[in-house]
Design a protein around this motif. Structure first.
Motif, PDB file in Angstrom:
ATOM      1  N   GLN A 146       0.814  -1.210   0.000  1.00  0.00           N
ATOM      2  CA  GLN A 146       0.000   0.000   0.000  1.00  0.00           C
ATOM      3  C   GLN A 146       0.853   1.267   0.000  1.00  0.00           C
ATOM      4  N   ILE A 147       2.008   1.184   0.608  1.00  0.00           N
ATOM      5  CA  ILE A 147       2.902   2.345   0.690  1.00  0.00           C
ATOM      6  C   ILE A 147       3.939   2.325  -0.430  1.00  0.00           C
ATOM      7  N   LEU A 148       4.393   1.123  -0.790  1.00  0.00           N
ATOM      8  CA  LEU A 148       5.429   1.002  -1.822  1.00  0.00           C
ATOM      9  C   LEU A 148       5.050   1.695  -3.117  1.00  0.00           C
ATOM     10  N   LYS A 149       3.768   1.653  -3.471  1.00  0.00           N
ATOM     11  CA  LYS A 149       3.338   2.232  -4.749  1.00  0.00           C
ATOM     12  C   LYS A 149       3.618   3.729  -4.834  1.00  0.00           C
ATOM     13  N   TYR A 150       3.789   4.379  -3.687  1.00  0.00           N
ATOM     14  CA  TYR A 150       4.041   5.817  -3.689  1.00  0.00           C
ATOM     15  C   TYR A 150       5.480   6.177  -4.062  1.00  0.00           C
ATOM     16  N   PHE A 151       6.417   5.236  -3.873  1.00  0.00           N
ATOM     17  CA  PHE A 151       7.808   5.630  -4.101  1.00  0.00           C
ATOM     18  C   PHE A 151       8.657   4.611  -4.850  1.00  0.00           C
ATOM     19  N   ILE A 152       8.101   3.454  -5.193  1.00  0.00           N
ATOM     20  CA  ILE A 152       8.922   2.389  -5.764  1.00  0.00           C
ATOM     21  C   ILE A 152       9.566   2.788  -7.086  1.00  0.00           C
ATOM     22  N   LEU A 153       8.909   3.639  -7.864  1.00  0.00           N
ATOM     23  CA  LEU A 153       9.450   4.014  -9.171  1.00  0.00           C
ATOM     24  C   LEU A 153      10.623   4.997  -9.075  1.00  0.00           C
ATOM     25  N   HIS A 154      10.953   5.416  -7.862  1.00  0.00           N
ATOM     26  CA  HIS A 154      12.157   6.228  -7.670  1.00  0.00           C
ATOM     27  C   HIS A 154      13.419   5.366  -7.730  1.00  0.00           C
ATOM     28  N   PHE A 155      13.247   4.037  -7.709  1.00  0.00           N
ATOM     29  CA  PHE A 155      14.380   3.111  -7.668  1.00  0.00           C
ATOM     30  C   PHE A 155      14.629   2.501  -9.048  1.00  0.00           C
ATOM     31  N   ASP A 156      15.833   1.922  -9.211  1.00  0.00           N
ATOM     32  CA  ASP A 156      16.225   1.319 -10.484  1.00  0.00           C
ATOM     33  C   ASP A 156      15.946  -0.177 -10.535  1.00  0.00           C
ATOM     34  N   GLY A 157      15.615  -0.771  -9.407  1.00  0.00           N
ATOM     35  CA  GLY A 157      15.345  -2.199  -9.361  1.00  0.00           C
ATOM     36  C   GLY A 157      14.948  -2.601  -7.962  1.00  0.00           C
TER      37      GLY A 157
END
Length: 201
Positions: free
Chosen positions: A50-61
């Motif tokens: 639920q929280i990961l979706k807010y920031f996961i795309l800031h990472f490369d993998g």
């Protein structure tokens, strides 16, 4: 002062400040731009979808350490999944491969056991090494002590055929900074140079 909405929250519960997460991510993105590094998010440390979706795309993998983490990573995002486990079993290894882009092995025997699958699946492969160097003072949490089972030790490195291995993985830091990382790289470079000279004369 505690705001009113916090007083109304049920307990126990996790309270996560998204603004603080965003602030930390800005620091990480700045470091990535300055150093040209790629940033992986370790699901082992935090896997709340639920929280990961807010920031996961800031990472490369994504860094995964089990079949279920690798599967969750693929369900959450299209980012590359890097999976490392101290041990893999025959029963689940094919499934792990189906959710992973990179597989990292902990030992030569592990690599020999599963390399046919890795090559046939055309996955990128790495191997964990034990640099046998660490600045962690507490023995119990030091993954690089002489009796550690984490990673290939120096004397075993010359047995590895690196032709199908794309990189090395190591872990020897705990709440430490760039100076420790620099010192570790110096040790690894010397060890690899020693192996190269020993192989090539």
């Amino acid at each position: 002062m505690i705001t009113n909405y916090l007083l109304d929250l049920p307990t126990p519960c996790h309270v996560i400040d998204l603004d603080k997460i965003e602030s930390n991510l800005n620091v990480l993105e700045y470091l990535c731009k300055k150093t040209n590094l790629l940033l992986l998010f370790a699901l082992k440390g935090f896997s709340n979808p639920q929280i990961l979706k807010y920031f996961i795309l800031h990472f490369d993998g994504i860094s995964a350490s089990s079949l279920w983490e690798a599967r969750l990573a693929k369900e959450l995002t299209s980012l590359p999944v890097h999976t490392f486990s101290p041990s893999y079993c025959e029963k689940t290894f094919s499934s792990i491969c189906s959710f992973s882009d990179y597989i990292i092995f902990n030992s030569i025997s592990q690599w020999e056991r599963f390399k046919t699958t890795i090559i046939s699946e055309k996955l990128n492969c790495g191997i964990r090494i034990n640099p046998e160097y660490s600045e962690i003072k507490k023995y119990a949490i030091n993954p690089c002590h002489p009796s550690s089972r984490f990673g290939v030790h120096i004397e075993e490195l010359e047995k590895i055929d690196f032709s199908n291995i794309k990189g090395i993985h190591f872990h020897n830091m705990c709440e430490q900074y760039s100076d420790t990382f620099r010192n570790t790289l110096t040790v690894i470079e010397k060890n690899l140079e020693y192996i190269y000279i020993k192989r090539n004369g």
